[in-house]
Design an enzyme around this catalytic site. Structure first.
Site, short mmCIF file in Angstrom:
data_model
loop_
_atom_site.label_atom_id
_atom_site.label_comp_id
_atom_site.label_asym_id
_atom_site.label_seq_id
_atom_site.Cartn_x
_atom_site.Cartn_y
_atom_site.Cartn_z
N ASP A 114 13.42 0.76 -20.00
CA ASP A 114 12.40 1.44 -20.80
C ASP A 114 12.39 1.03 -22.27
O ASP A 114 11.76 1.72 -23.09
CB ASP A 114 12.58 2.96 -20.69
CG ASP A 114 12.08 3.48 -19.35
OD1 ASP A 114 11.04 2.98 -18.88
OD2 ASP A 114 12.73 4.38 -18.78
N ASP A 173 5.95 1.60 -13.23
CA ASP A 173 5.98 1.91 -14.67
C ASP A 173 6.48 0.71 -15.50
O ASP A 173 6.14 0.57 -16.67
CB ASP A 173 6.93 3.09 -14.98
CG ASP A 173 6.92 4.18 -13.94
OD1 ASP A 173 6.60 3.90 -12.77
OD2 ASP A 173 7.27 5.32 -14.28
N1 GLY Z 1 9.11 7.09 -15.59
C1 GLY Z 1 8.03 7.25 -16.43
C2 GLY Z 1 7.07 8.27 -16.00
O1 GLY Z 1 7.48 9.38 -15.66
O2 GLY Z 1 5.91 8.00 -15.99
#
Ligand code: GLY
Length: 396
Positions: A114, A173
């Site tokens: 992330d 994501d």
């Molecule tokens: N993992 C990122 C989200 O919850 O969108």
């Protein structure tokens, strides 16, 4: 003139002004004013909490904070930067500088995918707006940390460390972290960043998408063979469902990859994802998606404001890359999303909603975590969408 006729004229004029839509420019400026008020107050609160970042509200409406290593840490500083860009208010700039510094140490974090969310939204916007070269140094270190998670045998950046029996889970994501690595490619000239981004995007097209262009949340790979070992969900309703935020992460990610590479296959992917979402029978008329397009309790299912704001922002960008007809269709959807999110249903009243901007986000419903609450990423992409639409209106 007869008094009755006069009264009728006045009443008709009042009624007409009530049903007339407010000009979008006005909606945007009012929403940005509320956003600034909320986030300046949020900054005052966070001033008392050194090292922490706002995350959400708990079920009692009490602020939940996060440490810098939580995936959402970059969104509050990123929003402060956007609001500074809009207002040129030095107080917002100082707040953005201060809060951004709280996450610098994550540049050495190799335990998460992330880092794009964390460092590009914060330091990236800071660099763009100030030219502070020390920010570029932080980001390049962070980009190298993120690149350590690339698995050449698979052709993807690993999202989470192995868990739930998944050897190498990759979530949709993760498309959102590529903009950061494309920046690193342009900054450093190191083509390995470009190769990682293109390979990750191509592998994701191959393995994450269904024929209708909806996507799985998690695809896990066998680390020895590089082959898919599972297609499942973590935050969605079911393995075969279309979890709303996952769909819009994909839309945004391929739009960015088209912008950054010019490769037509990414535009094709983004357009088809957009069309899947816009034409979905479960897409509400006000265009804010249910948290999952296949939630069993639709039309009573919760909406996810964050999915609405991410989708609006992505569509505004995508509208510039397609035909004028298609572009206006995308802008119309984004406009409806902005109007809905800017209504009393979603936009906080100043001083309410724990100083967050939007209400009604859904973080992780199956985990019973962050359900129908404010979310900093919903706020960030909402502000981004407001600014992007404002720029568009300025160009016309
Ligand atoms: N993992 C990122 C989200 O919850 O969108």
């Amino acid at each position: 003139m007869n008094r009755k006729v006069l009264l009728l004229i006045v009443l008709t004029a009042i009624l007409y002004s009530c049903i007339q839509e407010k000009p979008l420019e006005k909606v945007i400026d009012q929403s940005l004013a509320v956003s600034m008020e909320q986030y300046m107050k949020m900054y005052d609160v966070m001033n008392e909490k050194p090292g922490l970042l706002p995350r959400t509200l708990d079920t009692a409406g009490v602020l939940v904070t996060a440490r810098s290593n939580w995936w959402t840490s970059g969104f509050f500083p990123g929003s402060l930067w956007y609001l500074y860009e809009y207002s040129k208010d030095e107080k917002l700039r100082d707040a953005a500088v201060d809060i951004t510094s709280r996450i610098e140490k994550e540049k050495n974090n190799t335990g998460t995918h992330d880092l794009g969310f964390m460092l590009y939204c914060s330091f990236g916007n800071g660099l763009r707006l100030t030219g502070d070269t020390s920010y570029a140094g932080v980001m390049l270190t962070g980009a190298h940390s993120l690149a350590t998670r690339y698995r050449p045998k698979i052709g993807c950046i690993q999202s989470w460390n192995s868990r739930r029996g998944w050897q190498c889970p990759v979530i949709i994501d993760n498309m959102m972290n590529l903009e950061f690595l494309m920046w690193a490619f342009k900054e450093s000239g190191d083509s390995s960043f470009y190769t990682i981004c293109v390979n990750h995007s191509d592998t994701t097209i191959k393995n994450h998408f269904r024929p209708d262009f909806s996507s799985y949340h998690v695809v896990s790979y066998d680390t020895a063979t590089g082959k898919v070992e599972a297609r499942q969900t973590h935050q969605g309703y079911a393995d075969e469902s279309a979890w709303a935020r996952g769909q819009v992460w994909g839309l945004y990610g391929y739009t960015v990859m088209y912008r950054e590479t010019g490769l037509e296959r990414y535009l094709y992917q983004a357009v088809n994802i957009a069309d899947f979402l816009i034409n979905h029978p479960n897409m509400p008329e006000d265009r804010i998606p249910y948290w999952d397009f296949n939630a069993p309790d639709i039309p009573d299912a919760l909406r996810d404001a964050s999915a609405g704001s991410i989708m609006a922002s992505a569509l505004i960008e995508l509208s510039s890359y397609v035909s004028p007809e298609k572009g206006s269709e995308y802008l119309k959807v984004a406009e409806t999303q902005i109007r809905t999110l800017s209504s009393d249903e979603y936009l906080a009243k100043p001083g309410e909603n724990g100083n967050f901007i939007l209400k009604h986000g859904v973080g992780h419903l199956p985990g019973n975590s962050e359900v129908d609450v404010p979310l900093t990423y919903g706020d960030y992409y909402y502000i981004e969408a407001l600014l992007r639409y404002r720029n568009k209106l300025g160009q016309d």
